[in-house]
Scaffold this motif. Structure first.
Motif, short mmCIF file in Angstrom:
data_model
loop_
_atom_site.label_atom_id
_atom_site.label_comp_id
_atom_site.label_asym_id
_atom_site.label_seq_id
_atom_site.Cartn_x
_atom_site.Cartn_y
_atom_site.Cartn_z
N TYR A 114 27.72 -4.61 43.36
CA TYR A 114 29.04 -4.15 43.81
C TYR A 114 29.47 -3.10 43.07
CZ TYR A 114 29.33 -7.72 47.55
OH TYR A 114 28.74 -8.55 48.42
N SER A 115 30.39 -2.19 43.40
CA SER A 115 30.79 -0.92 42.42
C SER A 115 32.30 -0.67 42.95
CB SER A 115 29.82 0.27 42.44
OG SER A 115 30.32 1.17 41.93
N ASP A 116 32.93 0.05 41.88
CA ASP A 116 34.36 0.49 42.18
C ASP A 116 33.99 2.00 42.72
OD1 ASP A 116 33.23 1.79 39.87
OD2 ASP A 116 34.90 1.55 38.66
N LYS A 117 32.92 2.51 42.98
CA LYS A 117 32.70 3.63 43.39
C LYS A 117 31.69 3.64 44.84
CE LYS A 117 35.03 5.36 40.07
NZ LYS A 117 34.39 6.23 38.86
N LYS A 118 31.76 4.71 45.42
CA LYS A 118 30.67 4.76 46.51
C LYS A 118 29.29 5.05 46.12
CE LYS A 118 30.25 6.26 51.33
NZ LYS A 118 30.68 7.18 52.31
N ILE A 119 28.60 3.77 46.20
CA ILE A 119 27.17 3.92 45.77
C ILE A 119 26.20 3.80 46.76
CG2 ILE A 119 27.66 3.30 43.23
CD1 ILE A 119 26.57 0.47 43.74
N LEU A 120 24.81 4.26 46.51
CA LEU A 120 23.62 4.05 47.40
C LEU A 120 22.76 3.73 46.34
CD1 LEU A 120 22.12 4.58 50.21
CD2 LEU A 120 21.53 6.73 49.32
N ILE A 121 21.94 2.40 47.04
CA ILE A 121 20.95 1.89 46.07
C ILE A 121 19.80 2.08 46.97
CG2 ILE A 121 20.01 -0.44 45.50
CD1 ILE A 121 22.64 -1.46 45.15
N ILE A 122 18.96 2.65 46.61
CA ILE A 122 17.54 3.28 47.29
C ILE A 122 16.64 2.01 47.40
CG2 ILE A 122 15.71 5.01 47.17
CD1 ILE A 122 18.49 6.04 47.38
#
Length: 319
Positions: A114-122
């Motif tokens: 989980y993150s405090d920013k919008k991330i994309l895990i490939i």
């Protein structure tokens, strides 16, 4: 004098093969500039292919790289190596705080981050650790853009809990392969087309890689143009919108609430380290904690009220 007839590129097209690969066509050429430009772009792509990588890792109650966590199959160095191989992309920002908090038995995968920013895990199915019994697995990380990889966050050691910080210094490229080839026209063999075949790991698209290389080429050549007296163009500032996936306050340590030592120690004894962990609890949950009475409860409610928060809140990340 500059001869336009020898260098008159007027078409650039991009053919997307899949998410990871694209072919860029540049045409036409009337001379050997095609080979020179192809080699130049290929080298520039490798030099400017930045991506996002995990740079800081901190595991709860782990203070050595050569340490085996009870109840977890992998050693610490294997867990860190698995974290290195996670391919992450952050939208509209250069850094993000990451968090994994799981309780076994279970398999911890990249999709549990989980993150405090919008991330994309490939590669979300990437296995990080195998928890074999009722063990608490808590990891916090920092992911940054590789162009900022040499920057060390000295305050990271104090965030949420005290443990040894592992600094990952390897800076791998997002490019898997870059090739170029030249096609000659059947009608006029003097006319040539340049094709660039770009393949990435998915953290950044091939098109973005190509745009980045052109940006840096223009940036460096602008210095020469200014010295030669070319007209300078006005700079256009681009404002990047930062998109938060969840409220970053939830990821802050409960120490930010300035609670008494007794209240803070009682909460941490039940693995409540983050403000987000505390907000998910109700009054009955807190009163069940040993040595945590009504006085401590009122103190917690008062501090949360000052930050416009309350207990028994539903938040986006659930473990």
């Amino acid at each position: 004098m500059f001869n336009k007839k020898n260098f008159f590129i007027n078409n650039l097209s991009i053919k997307k093969i899949d998410f990871f690969r694209s072919i860029i066509k540049i045409e036409p050429f009337l001379n050997t500039y095609s080979d020179t430009l192809g080699n130049f772009l290929r080298r520039t792509l490798f030099l400017t292919s930045f991506c996002y990588k995990i740079s800081h890792v901190k595991i709860y109650n782990v203070n050595s790289f050569y340490f085996n966590i009870k109840g977890i199959s992998e050693s610490v160095d294997e867990i860190v190596e698995n974290l290195k191989n996670i391919i992450i992309s952050i939208k509209n920002d250069y850094s993000a705080n990451l968090l994994i908090k799981k309780k076994g038995p279970c398999i911890v995968q990249a999709k549990d981050i989980y993150s405090d920013k919008k991330i994309l895990i490939i590669n979300p199915e990437k296995i990080i650790a195998n928890i074999n019994c009722n063990v608490f697995f808590f990891v916090i990380m920092k992911c940054i853009h590789s162009s900022f990889f040499k920057i060390i966050d000295k305050n990271f050691e104090k965030k949420i809990f005290f443990s040894k910080v592992f600094y990952l210094k390897e800076n791998n490229s997002c490019l898997i392969n870059v090739n170029y080839f030249i096609h000659k026209s059947k009608i006029n063999i003097k006319i040539k087309k340049l094709f660039l075949d770009i393949e990435t790991n998915g953290s950044i698209s091939p098109e973005e890689c190509f745009k980045n290389s052109l940006f840096y080429i223009k940036k460096y050549f602008d210095v020469f143009f200014s010295l030669l007296g070319f007209n300078k163009k006005k700079k256009i500032e681009l404002f990047k919108e930062k998109i938060l996936k969840i409220n970053p306050l939830f990821f802050r340590s409960i120490d930010n609430l300035e609670l008494s030592i007794r209240s803070s120690n009682c909460l941490k004894s039940k693995n409540i380290f983050l403000i987000g962990d505390l907000l998910k609890k109700n009054e009955n949950d807190l009163l069940k904690i040993p040595k945590f009475g009504n006085k401590c409860l009122n103190e917690v409610k008062k501090m949360l009220f000052e930050k416009k928060l309350s207990l028994n809140m539903k938040i986006d990340y659930e473990f």
